[in-house]
Design a protein around this motif. Structure first.
Motif, PDB file in Angstrom:
ATOM      1  N   THR A 414     -57.279  59.345  -5.353  1.00 40.80           N
ATOM      2  CA  THR A 414     -57.663  58.405  -5.819  1.00 40.80           C
ATOM      3  C   THR A 414     -56.645  58.238  -7.793  1.00 40.80           C
ATOM      4  OG1 THR A 414     -58.787  59.948  -7.997  1.00 40.80           O
ATOM      5  CG2 THR A 414     -60.371  58.457  -6.385  1.00 40.80           C
ATOM      6  N   ARG A 415     -56.556  56.714  -7.328  1.00 44.34           N
ATOM      7  CA  ARG A 415     -55.749  56.312  -8.717  1.00 44.34           C
ATOM      8  C   ARG A 415     -56.298  55.347  -9.877  1.00 44.34           C
ATOM      9  NH1 ARG A 415     -49.955  53.908  -7.041  1.00 44.34           N
ATOM     10  NH2 ARG A 415     -50.912  52.042  -6.781  1.00 44.34           N
ATOM     11  N   GLY A 416     -56.048  55.534 -10.970  1.00 44.69           N
ATOM     12  CA  GLY A 416     -57.136  54.386 -11.726  1.00 44.69           C
ATOM     13  C   GLY A 416     -58.658  55.013 -10.853  1.00 44.69           C
ATOM     14  N   ASP A 417     -58.996  53.164 -10.482  1.00 49.30           N
ATOM     15  CA  ASP A 417     -60.115  52.669  -9.979  1.00 49.30           C
ATOM     16  C   ASP A 417     -59.753  52.662  -8.816  1.00 49.30           C
ATOM     17  OD1 ASP A 417     -58.883  49.905 -10.236  1.00 49.30           O
ATOM     18  OD2 ASP A 417     -60.089  49.290 -11.005  1.00 49.30           O
ATOM     19  N   GLN A 418     -58.353  52.877  -7.671  1.00 47.08           N
ATOM     20  CA  GLN A 418     -58.419  52.538  -6.425  1.00 47.08           C
ATOM     21  C   GLN A 418     -58.988  54.076  -5.290  1.00 47.08           C
ATOM     22  OE1 GLN A 418     -58.455  49.142  -4.349  1.00 47.08           O
ATOM     23  NE2 GLN A 418     -59.162  48.969  -7.202  1.00 47.08           N
ATOM     24  N   ALA A 419     -59.325  54.154  -4.091  1.00 47.14           N
ATOM     25  CA  ALA A 419     -59.787  55.584  -3.856  1.00 47.14           C
ATOM     26  C   ALA A 419     -58.381  54.994  -2.292  1.00 47.14           C
ATOM     27  CB  ALA A 419     -61.293  55.244  -3.450  1.00 47.14           C
ATOM     28  N   CYS A 420     -57.967  55.928  -2.376  1.00 40.14           N
ATOM     29  CA  CYS A 420     -57.291  55.444  -0.948  1.00 40.14           C
ATOM     30  C   CYS A 420     -57.404  56.921   0.273  1.00 40.14           C
ATOM     31  CB  CYS A 420     -55.290  55.447  -1.361  1.00 40.14           C
ATOM     32  SG  CYS A 420     -54.478  55.519   0.369  1.00 40.14           S
ATOM     33  N   VAL A 421     -58.048  56.057   1.139  1.00 41.58           N
ATOM     34  CA  VAL A 421     -58.832  57.327   2.240  1.00 41.58           C
ATOM     35  C   VAL A 421     -57.703  57.335   3.743  1.00 41.58           C
ATOM     36  CG1 VAL A 421     -60.515  57.663   3.997  1.00 41.58           C
ATOM     37  CG2 VAL A 421     -61.085  56.825   1.855  1.00 41.58           C
ATOM     38  N   SER A 422     -57.208  58.680   4.247  1.00 42.99           N
ATOM     39  CA  SER A 422     -55.253  58.368   4.455  1.00 42.99           C
ATOM     40  C   SER A 422     -56.761  58.009   6.611  1.00 42.99           C
ATOM     41  CB  SER A 422     -55.290  60.147   4.320  1.00 42.99           C
ATOM     42  OG  SER A 422     -56.356  60.389   6.034  1.00 42.99           O
ATOM     43  N   GLN A 423     -55.626  57.781   7.193  1.00 47.35           N
ATOM     44  CA  GLN A 423     -55.787  57.288   8.295  1.00 47.35           C
ATOM     45  C   GLN A 423     -56.527  58.413   9.189  1.00 47.35           C
ATOM     46  OE1 GLN A 423     -52.803  58.617   7.162  1.00 47.35           O
ATOM     47  NE2 GLN A 423     -51.193  59.560   8.414  1.00 47.35           N
ATOM     48  N   HIS A 424     -57.057  58.961  10.506  1.00 48.15           N
ATOM     49  CA  HIS A 424     -58.104  60.248  11.027  1.00 48.15           C
ATOM     50  C   HIS A 424     -56.621  60.890  11.144  1.00 48.15           C
ATOM     51  CE1 HIS A 424     -59.880  61.325  14.276  1.00 48.15           C
ATOM     52  NE2 HIS A 424     -58.910  61.348  15.107  1.00 48.15           N
ATOM     53  N   ILE A 425     -56.917  61.710  10.730  1.00 49.15           N
ATOM     54  CA  ILE A 425     -56.210  63.846  10.888  1.00 49.15           C
ATOM     55  C   ILE A 425     -56.665  64.240  12.492  1.00 49.15           C
ATOM     56  CG2 ILE A 425     -55.144  65.285  10.071  1.00 49.15           C
ATOM     57  CD1 ILE A 425     -55.052  63.755   7.424  1.00 49.15           C
ATOM     58  N   ALA A 435     -51.116  70.804  10.091  1.00 41.86           N
ATOM     59  CA  ALA A 435     -49.992  70.522   9.662  1.00 41.86           C
ATOM     60  C   ALA A 435     -49.749  69.518   9.668  1.00 41.86           C
ATOM     61  CB  ALA A 435     -49.043  70.793  11.187  1.00 41.86           C
ATOM     62  N   SER A 436     -50.052  68.480  10.421  1.00 43.96           N
ATOM     63  CA  SER A 436     -50.563  66.816   9.897  1.00 43.96           C
ATOM     64  C   SER A 436     -51.690  66.678   8.762  1.00 43.96           C
ATOM     65  CB  SER A 436     -50.740  66.909  11.297  1.00 43.96           C
ATOM     66  OG  SER A 436     -51.064  64.777  11.448  1.00 43.96           O
ATOM     67  N   PHE A 437     -52.576  67.221   8.717  1.00 45.46           N
ATOM     68  CA  PHE A 437     -53.528  67.406   7.632  1.00 45.46           C
ATOM     69  C   PHE A 437     -52.536  67.639   5.971  1.00 45.46           C
ATOM     70  CE2 PHE A 437     -55.856  70.198   4.472  1.00 45.46           C
ATOM     71  CZ  PHE A 437     -57.205  69.196   4.396  1.00 45.46           C
ATOM     72  N   CYS A 438     -51.542  68.745   6.102  1.00 50.33           N
ATOM     73  CA  CYS A 438     -50.981  69.064   5.480  1.00 50.33           C
ATOM     74  C   CYS A 438     -49.949  68.158   4.772  1.00 50.33           C
ATOM     75  CB  CYS A 438     -49.911  69.829   5.061  1.00 50.33           C
ATOM     76  SG  CYS A 438     -51.121  71.871   5.343  1.00 50.33           S
ATOM     77  N   SER A 439     -49.242  67.319   5.477  1.00 52.72           N
ATOM     78  CA  SER A 439     -48.618  66.248   5.769  1.00 52.72           C
ATOM     79  C   SER A 439     -48.635  65.214   4.860  1.00 52.72           C
ATOM     80  CB  SER A 439     -46.982  66.256   6.781  1.00 52.72           C
ATOM     81  OG  SER A 439     -47.782  65.768   7.968  1.00 52.72           O
ATOM     82  N   THR A 440     -49.514  64.913   5.658  1.00 49.83           N
ATOM     83  CA  THR A 440     -50.665  63.707   4.716  1.00 49.83           C
ATOM     84  C   THR A 440     -51.262  63.916   4.089  1.00 49.83           C
ATOM     85  OG1 THR A 440     -51.510  63.272   7.081  1.00 49.83           O
ATOM     86  CG2 THR A 440     -52.288  62.533   5.564  1.00 49.83           C
ATOM     87  N   ILE A 441     -51.645  64.721   3.143  1.00 50.43           N
ATOM     88  CA  ILE A 441     -51.119  65.317   1.857  1.00 50.43           C
ATOM     89  C   ILE A 441     -49.898  64.917   0.570  1.00 50.43           C
ATOM     90  CG2 ILE A 441     -52.482  66.295  -0.362  1.00 50.43           C
ATOM     91  CD1 ILE A 441     -53.812  67.749   2.221  1.00 50.43           C
TER      92      ILE A 441
END
Ligand code: ZN
Ligand code: ZN
Ligand code: FE
Length: 759
Positions: A414-425, A435-441
């Motif tokens: 989240t940032r401010g009032d926005q929530a960003c959900v990642s791509q499907h991992i 490993a892809s999960f860690c690099s996505t974060i």
């Protein structure tokens, strides 16, 4: 009368052609002033006669470029200065970047026209793009979104491209991936051994190879696809064999909707979704008697179909194929391949040839999957085209990280009032997916320019995501119960915060009492929840094995319903005497038979009882097939019993199973039994909600959990809940399954953090 206005605009307004759009609009309306990018978005000052100004203001809100979206539009008055010309000013730098990056998108209509125009300098150029279309998220390496911070840094623009890039009147003004055949990326064709295949036209040669029945690995936008001609039955079978994928449906890609409607029964809303710039895979009903190979989607009434979303796809498909199978380039369970050397190493045993290119993919992004029910689109997998679009939360707050669950993993920042959900991992049990999960974060933190102040995770101690969260030092950790996270996910997506009845039906999630939950009636908000009711418990003989084998669940429910004397069902003849004895012993002695209230397991059991599916080859298969066979127009249903005290009711499925078994013994066909079962589940949900409303006085209901991806159940239950006076919240842009868990976790962590700050 002359007026001057200042306009501050936030949202997806950078890298999407917003400034040239403002510039052109200003010239059209004859107003003076300037526009620039700042750290939050776009700032405009504009002045002119009141009529012109009104027209300008209307146009820049309503006619915005296709990839732009506006989340804030603030207008203030200034004294006029007499400015009559309009200019694009240099960006203000040195400030913290808050502007958002756009998702990867399709080839816009203008670019497609140029692509197929022999007179255009980009005729048949596979990397054509402009500010209204093309790659974004998958090529961004850092912020701000500028060419040096994308993988296009490998190519320097020729004079012609640079002139477009610098010209405010051009569609390619500040189009960061701008390229042409003289200066940009190129495609190449390789053999399975990685040797270059000499050809003047790799795309035309690829078409020829596909027509001959070859399997091609094709590098796309967010990863590799494996492609074959969907009408070539032998090749589709061979792809299935090499990919070690027995039954899971393959996605299809067709050039346009005219082709799609020859083999599907697509409704208008589905056609609109197919053609949108996000270009998801859309689940469409199959038409009988089409020429598409039957092995594309065995035992399935649907095809997953998408339209081309890169120039490479357009060039391969136009005038060549009714449809190509375009399945993700991986072995089952592995993540989609996206780096060239890795892709060739992993796919050389599957693909005969590789159609690759030299524009690097920085971030792996799978295809998104969507389904329309009740005229409303709902994402089953949220990835390419949607990420990193954000969700606006009910209020602003600190930066938190939600690490999601284990299957269908996503993460949320989240940032401010926005929530960003990642791509499907994917499934974190797989090492490469982890490993892809860690690099996505890491990547999302960088792109959003945030450092989390807290991390939220599942209660399950063995999830990789939980372990990751526990390794985050120096910030508070918030463990969140799985089904509470589902409820919060639905609240957050709908920007709601009030106390709500959560009907959470899914496969499995660890409960606060140590049992496995999954058929839950919760009452709660973003802070906390109470469990008001649930499905009765049943043992899962063999634990995970019972998830893979619905027949085990069917046996467990039968045993719990009938005791020693089981009814003479065909299912029992498909289980050996040894198996039956083993399951009985496991269940009676509580050996490796965890107790669950899961609704997904009940669907599995019914699928096995009606003879549809004893063992699944992918998650959710049994329930999906049960839904698909249901007879239309059936109104019968089976009874439930409800037990327990006022505040914790337990829904007893024994009467349902008895009635269902009676139907089977009386020879009622599986289609009717399935329909009656679905009707019963809808009735159970409405009854449970009524009980919750009586206890609490609350009439707002949130439906979440993977079971709610069942369109038949949704279409049955939604009108009933509304008729009963409930306001119903559902998922649309966040998957109802565990892909939505990270958002719910983040929303809960934010609420708890703000509660702590208030103390
Ligand atoms: Zn374009
Ligand atoms: Zn060029
Ligand atoms: Fe779940």
């Amino acid at each position: 009368m002359r007026l001057r206005k200042r306009i501050e605009i936030e949202g997806v307004v950078q890298g999407v052609g917003f400034r040239p759009f403002v510039h052109q609009t200003a010239q059209r309306w004859g107003v003076g002033g300037w526009v620039l990018n700042d750290s939050r978005g776009v700032v405009v000052e504009v002045e002119g006669p009141i009529e012109c100004l009104a027209g300008f203001l209307w146009a820049i809100r309503s006619d915005i470029p296709p990839l732009a979206s506006i989340s804030r539009f603030d207008l203030s008055d200034l004294p006029p200065t007499g400015e009559t010309t309009f200019a694009i000013r240099a960006s203000q730098s040195g400030q913290r970047v808050q502007a958002r990056i756009a998702p990867d998108t399709y080839v816009c209509a203008d670019c497609r026209r140029e692509l197929f125009n022999p007179a255009d300098r980009r005729f048949r150029y596979p990397f054509i793009n402009c500010t209204n279309c093309g790659p974004r998220y998958s090529i961004v390496t850092a912020v701000p979104y500028d060419r040096p911070n994308t993988t296009m840094v490998d190519f320097s623009m020729c004079t012609a491209c640079q002139a477009e890039y610098d010209d405010p009147a051009s569609r390619r003004f500040h189009a960061q991936p701008n390229a042409c055949p003289d200066c940009g990326p190129q495609v190449r064709l390789l053999t399975a051994g990685g040797e270059p295949l000499p050809t003047d036209d790799p795309l035309a040669t690829s078409v020829g190879l596909l027509k001959q029945g070859c399997i091609l690995a094709i590098k796309g936008l967010g990863g590799y696809h494996l492609a074959v001609d969907a009408e070539n039955d032998a090749t589709v079978r061979e792809l299935r064999r090499r990919k070690v994928r027995d039954e899971k449906p393959f996605a299809l890609m067709s050039y346009d909707t005219d082709a799609v409607v020859t083999y599907t029964r697509a409704e208008p809303e589905e056609i609109r979704l197919l053609g949108g710039f996000e270009r998801p895979i859309v689940l469409l009903r199959q038409k009988m008697g089409s020429t598409i190979s039957a092995v594309v989607a065995p035992n399935n009434r649907f095809f997953g179909v998408m339209l081309p979303y890169t120039p490479v796809h357009e060039l391969l498909l136009k005038d060549n194929f009714l449809a190509l199978v375009m399945t993700s380039g991986n072995l089952s369970d592995e993540p989609i391949a996206f780096e060239d050397a890795e892709a060739i190493a992993r796919l050389k045993h599957i693909a005969d040839y590789f159609l690759i290119h030299n524009r690097r993919i920085h971030t792996r992004v799978d295809d998104s999957i969507s389904r329309v029910f009740h005229g409303k689109a709902a994402l089953l997998r949220r990835s390419r085209g949607y990420v990193p679009q954000t969700f606006t939360l009910a209020e602003s707050g600190p930066v938190v990280l939600g690490v999601g669950a284990e299957l269908k993993s996503t993460i949320c920042l989240t940032r401010g009032d926005q929530a960003c959900v990642s791509q499907h991992i994917g499934d974190l049990k797989n090492e490469e997916v982890y490993a892809s999960f860690c690099s996505t974060i890491r990547h999302l933190q960088q792109v959003l320019d945030v450092v989390p102040e807290a991390v939220a995770h599942d209660l399950h101690p063995d999830f990789q995501s939980t372990r990751y969260a526990q390794s985050c030092v120096g910030i508070p950790h918030f463990p969140v119960q799985h089904h509470h996270a589902h409820l919060a996910s639905c609240l957050a997506e709908n920007a709601e915060t009030g106390i709500t009845i959560g009907v959470i039906l899914d496969g499995l999630g660890l409960g606060s009492d140590g049992n496995i939950w999954g058929g839950e009636f919760l009452l709660g908000d973003l802070h906390s929840f109470k469990r008001l009711g649930h499905l009765d418990l049943v043992g899962m003989p063999g634990g995970d094995a019972a998830v893979r084998e619905p027949r085990r669940m069917a046996f467990a429910y039968l045993l719990a319903t009938y005791g020693d004397t089981l009814p003479p069902l065909p299912l029992l003849s498909r289980l050996s005497a040894e198996e039956q004895t083993a399951f009985r012993q496991m269940l009676s002695r509580n050996l490796n038979s965890p107790l669950t209230s899961s609704c997904g397991r009940l669907f599995d059991a019914v699928a096995a009882l009606v003879g549809l599916r004893d063992i699944v080859s992918y998650e959710g298969q049994a329930a999906l097939e049960l839904e698909q066979i249901a007879a239309e127009g059936e109104e019968g249903e089976y009874p439930f019993a409800v037990q327990g005290e006022a505040e914790t009711f337990v829904i007893d499925w024994r009467p349902l199973l008895q009635a269902l078994v009676d139907d089977l013994l009386a020879g009622v066909d599986a289609a009717r039994v399935s329909a009656r079962f679905h009707n019963s589940m809808a009735a159970m949900i409405v009854d449970g909600c009524r009980r919750c409303a009586e206890i609490s006085g609350v009439t707002q209901v949130a439906l979440s959990g993977g079971v709610f991806q069942n369109a038949l159940l949704m279409e049955t239950v939604l009108p009933q809940l509304r008729d009963a006076g409930f306001k119903v919240l559902t998922h649309a842009l966040v998957p109802a399954n565990d892909g939505g868990i990270s958002l719910g976790q983040a929303a809960i962590a934010r609420a708890r953090l703000s509660a702590i700050h208030q103390c």
